[in-house]
Design a protein around this motif. Structure first.
Motif, PDB file in Angstrom:
ATOM      1  N   GLU A   1      -6.099 -23.738  32.528  1.00 21.09           N
ATOM      2  CA  GLU A   1      -5.894 -22.428  33.147  1.00 21.09           C
ATOM      3  C   GLU A   1      -4.691 -21.714  32.550  1.00 21.09           C
ATOM      4  N   ALA A   2      -3.606 -22.444  32.342  1.00 18.02           N
ATOM      5  CA  ALA A   2      -2.401 -21.847  31.761  1.00 18.02           C
ATOM      6  C   ALA A   2      -2.643 -21.437  30.311  1.00 18.02           C
ATOM      7  N   PHE A   3      -3.318 -22.293  29.570  1.00 16.42           N
ATOM      8  CA  PHE A   3      -3.571 -22.006  28.156  1.00 16.42           C
ATOM      9  C   PHE A   3      -4.444 -20.765  28.012  1.00 16.42           C
ATOM     10  N   VAL A   4      -5.490 -20.683  28.811  1.00 16.12           N
ATOM     11  CA  VAL A   4      -6.391 -19.525  28.752  1.00 16.12           C
ATOM     12  C   VAL A   4      -5.646 -18.247  29.130  1.00 16.12           C
ATOM     13  N   ALA A   5      -4.766 -18.343  30.118  1.00 17.10           N
ATOM     14  CA  ALA A   5      -4.017 -17.169  30.572  1.00 17.10           C
ATOM     15  C   ALA A   5      -3.144 -16.590  29.465  1.00 17.10           C
ATOM     16  N   TYR A   6      -2.614 -17.442  28.594  1.00 18.80           N
ATOM     17  CA  TYR A   6      -1.695 -16.992  27.547  1.00 18.80           C
ATOM     18  C   TYR A   6      -2.323 -17.016  26.151  1.00 18.80           C
ATOM     19  N   ARG A   7      -3.625 -17.249  26.073  1.00 19.89           N
ATOM     20  CA  ARG A   7      -4.253 -17.429  24.765  1.00 19.89           C
ATOM     21  C   ARG A   7      -4.092 -16.205  23.862  1.00 19.89           C
ATOM     22  N   ASN A   8      -4.344 -15.015  24.387  1.00 24.02           N
ATOM     23  CA  ASN A   8      -4.210 -13.811  23.567  1.00 24.02           C
ATOM     24  C   ASN A   8      -2.792 -13.647  23.029  1.00 24.02           C
ATOM     25  N   LEU A   9      -1.814 -13.913  23.880  1.00 23.53           N
ATOM     26  CA  LEU A   9      -0.412 -13.849  23.467  1.00 23.53           C
ATOM     27  C   LEU A   9      -0.137 -14.852  22.350  1.00 23.53           C
ATOM     28  N   LEU A  10      -0.585 -16.091  22.535  1.00 23.85           N
ATOM     29  CA  LEU A  10      -0.328 -17.143  21.554  1.00 23.85           C
ATOM     30  C   LEU A  10      -1.011 -16.828  20.224  1.00 23.85           C
TER      31      LEU A  10
ATOM     32  N   ARG B   1       4.794 -20.155  29.860  1.00 20.91           N
ATOM     33  CA  ARG B   1       4.690 -19.196  28.758  1.00 20.91           C
ATOM     34  C   ARG B   1       5.658 -19.543  27.638  1.00 20.91           C
ATOM     35  N   ALA B   2       6.911 -19.775  27.996  1.00 16.44           N
ATOM     36  CA  ALA B   2       7.926 -20.093  26.990  1.00 16.44           C
ATOM     37  C   ALA B   2       7.590 -21.402  26.275  1.00 16.44           C
ATOM     38  N   TYR B   3       7.101 -22.374  27.037  1.00 17.16           N
ATOM     39  CA  TYR B   3       6.786 -23.678  26.451  1.00 17.16           C
ATOM     40  C   TYR B   3       5.632 -23.551  25.446  1.00 17.16           C
ATOM     41  N   LEU B   4       4.606 -22.789  25.823  1.00 19.01           N
ATOM     42  CA  LEU B   4       3.464 -22.605  24.928  1.00 19.01           C
ATOM     43  C   LEU B   4       3.845 -21.799  23.688  1.00 19.01           C
ATOM     44  N   VAL B   5       4.675 -20.786  23.865  1.00 13.86           N
ATOM     45  CA  VAL B   5       5.139 -20.005  22.714  1.00 13.86           C
ATOM     46  C   VAL B   5       5.958 -20.889  21.775  1.00 13.86           C
ATOM     47  N   ARG B   6       6.746 -21.793  22.354  1.00 13.39           N
ATOM     48  CA  ARG B   6       7.548 -22.702  21.538  1.00 13.39           C
ATOM     49  C   ARG B   6       6.650 -23.600  20.688  1.00 13.39           C
ATOM     50  N   ILE B   7       5.606 -24.179  21.292  1.00 12.62           N
ATOM     51  CA  ILE B   7       4.687 -25.042  20.535  1.00 12.62           C
ATOM     52  C   ILE B   7       4.000 -24.229  19.438  1.00 12.62           C
ATOM     53  N   THR B   8       3.520 -23.044  19.799  1.00 10.42           N
ATOM     54  CA  THR B   8       2.811 -22.199  18.837  1.00 10.42           C
ATOM     55  C   THR B   8       3.710 -21.813  17.674  1.00 10.42           C
TER      56      THR B   8
ATOM     57  N   LEU C   1      -3.694 -22.486  17.183  1.00 13.27           N
ATOM     58  CA  LEU C   1      -4.001 -22.543  18.613  1.00 13.27           C
ATOM     59  C   LEU C   1      -4.654 -23.871  18.986  1.00 13.27           C
ATOM     60  N   GLN C   2      -5.510 -24.377  18.101  1.00 12.30           N
ATOM     61  CA  GLN C   2      -6.126 -25.680  18.362  1.00 12.30           C
ATOM     62  C   GLN C   2      -5.072 -26.771  18.398  1.00 12.30           C
ATOM     63  N   GLU C   3      -4.128 -26.726  17.451  1.00 17.32           N
ATOM     64  CA  GLU C   3      -3.049 -27.713  17.416  1.00 17.32           C
ATOM     65  C   GLU C   3      -2.143 -27.567  18.645  1.00 17.32           C
ATOM     66  N   THR C   4      -1.922 -26.320  19.055  1.00 18.31           N
ATOM     67  CA  THR C   4      -1.110 -26.076  20.255  1.00 18.31           C
ATOM     68  C   THR C   4      -1.782 -26.667  21.492  1.00 18.31           C
ATOM     69  N   TRP C   5      -3.076 -26.460  21.595  1.00 15.98           N
ATOM     70  CA  TRP C   5      -3.819 -26.999  22.741  1.00 15.98           C
ATOM     71  C   TRP C   5      -3.745 -28.526  22.782  1.00 15.98           C
ATOM     72  N   LEU C   6      -3.914 -29.178  21.635  1.00 15.62           N
ATOM     73  CA  LEU C   6      -3.894 -30.643  21.587  1.00 15.62           C
ATOM     74  C   LEU C   6      -2.544 -31.190  22.040  1.00 15.62           C
TER      75      LEU C   6
ATOM     76  N   PRO D   1     -14.154  -6.543  19.227  1.00 15.49           N
ATOM     77  CA  PRO D   1     -12.736  -6.206  19.085  1.00 15.49           C
ATOM     78  C   PRO D   1     -11.846  -7.073  19.965  1.00 15.49           C
ATOM     79  N   LEU D   2     -10.676  -7.431  19.420  1.00 16.23           N
ATOM     80  CA  LEU D   2      -9.733  -8.265  20.138  1.00 16.23           C
ATOM     81  C   LEU D   2      -8.786  -7.427  20.992  1.00 16.23           C
ATOM     82  N   THR D   3      -8.452  -7.963  22.156  1.00 15.89           N
ATOM     83  CA  THR D   3      -7.385  -7.403  22.961  1.00 15.89           C
ATOM     84  C   THR D   3      -6.184  -8.327  22.802  1.00 15.89           C
ATOM     85  N   LEU D   4      -5.129  -7.845  22.170  1.00 16.57           N
ATOM     86  CA  LEU D   4      -3.979  -8.691  21.874  1.00 16.57           C
ATOM     87  C   LEU D   4      -3.063  -8.780  23.075  1.00 16.57           C
ATOM     88  N   ARG D   5      -2.279  -9.858  23.120  1.00 13.99           N
ATOM     89  CA  ARG D   5      -1.374 -10.142  24.221  1.00 13.99           C
ATOM     90  C   ARG D   5      -2.174 -10.402  25.473  1.00 13.99           C
TER      91      ARG D   5
END
Length: 298
Positions: free
Chosen positions: A11-20, A57-64, A38-43, A294-298
């Motif tokens: 749920e958290a990953f999907v919520a921030y996927r566009n941002l990542l 959010r900060a943790y996922l951005v850090r991994i990405t 993104l695949q490596e971030t998810w793993l 078309p992509l919606t970013l962020r």
């Protein structure tokens, strides 16, 4: 990891996927590589107890960011062996992205090319700070540098980019108007019409990736650009159609030859003239423009 924990992580990953994705893409200039990141971030994320992370959010951005830095260093070697000029992979973006001025500029082809001149760490710091307003402390944790070092890097990167980015932001409507004049000139094979929308020192960069014909080096000067573009269209066997689209958050043109996509043309506009013309023909970089929504970013 329990089913509940996996569900929370998902749920958290999907919520921030566009941002990542946007963070990775702005750092890499390649949607395919951004997806791999993104695949490596998810793993890595799925191994973490998401409920114990204070700021997901900060943790996922850090991994990405860390995975993007690793990928950037390997991509540099690939680019050194690339045939001709390298341009970022175009992204078909939703029209509303163009109305977000800061976001549209941050993913524009013109700025992405400027970011190519930064070191990997400078690029990461600039993207996180300028495009996403990430705090210096979070950036320091993401790139593995001290807070003082990150502030210095941010200042150096901003100064470098500011010296090379367009002087002023051009509205989407102004860019569309210039592109419409360009489109009419191209479809009519009208050299003077094209010359009228080009700045005297316009730069044409083509990217064929060694698969499609493109200038191996940038072409500088309006008359040279007109000769190359009009001449290239005239030599092609088949029927060209050129249509407006939105690529990388900015108005652009998509070119088809006998119904098949030939390339995407992005521009840099200053003072109602085209100062940068970027034509991506490498088929490997066109799959997202051809087949994706078309992509919606962020």
């Amino acid at each position: 990891m329990s089913d509940h924990a996996t569900s929370a992580a998902t749920e958290a990953f999907v919520a921030y996927r566009n941002l990542l994705f946007t963070v990775a893409y702005e750092m890499l200039g390649s949607a395919a590589d951004a997806e791999d990141v993104l695949q490596e971030t998810w793993l890595r994320w799925v191994k973490v107890d998401a409920e114990q992370v204070r700021d997901q959010r900060a943790y996922l951005v850090r991994i990405t960011t860390r995975q993007s830095l690793n990928r950037l260093r390997t991509m540099r070697r690939r680019k050194e062996a690339y045939v001709g000029s390298w341009l970022p992979e175009p992204l078909l973006t939703a029209p509303d992205v163009a109305e977000d001025v800061e976001l549209a500029e941050s993913v524009s082809m013109a700025l992405m090319l400027v970011l190519e001149t930064l070191s990997p760490t400078e690029r990461a710091v600039f993207v996180l700070r300028e495009a996403f307003d990430v705090g210096y402390d979070e950036i320091a944790a993401a790139v593995g540098k001290s807070l003082a070092a990150v502030r210095q890097i941010a200042h150096r990167a901003r100064r470098h980019v500011d010296a090379r980015r367009p002087r002023e932001v051009v509205s989407p409507s102004e860019t569309r108007a210039v592109l419409e004049s360009c489109r009419r000139a191209l479809e009519a094979g009208d050299p003077q019409g094209l010359l009228d929308v080009l700045a005297p020192r316009v730069v044409l960069i083509g990217d064929g990736g060694g698969v499609k014909h493109a200038a191996l080096r940038p072409v500088i000067g309006a008359e040279k650009v007109v000769r190359m573009v009009i001449g290239g269209l005239g030599r092609a066997e088949g029927t060209f159609t050129i249509a407006p689209t939105v690529v990388n958050g900015n108005p652009a043109l998509v070119v088809h030859l006998d119904g098949e996509i030939d390339g995407v043309m992005a521009v840099r506009v200053e003072d109602a003239r085209i100062t940068g013309l970027y034509y991506v023909r490498n088929p490997e970089k066109l799959t997202r423009v051809e087949s994706e929504t078309p992509l919606t970013l962020r």
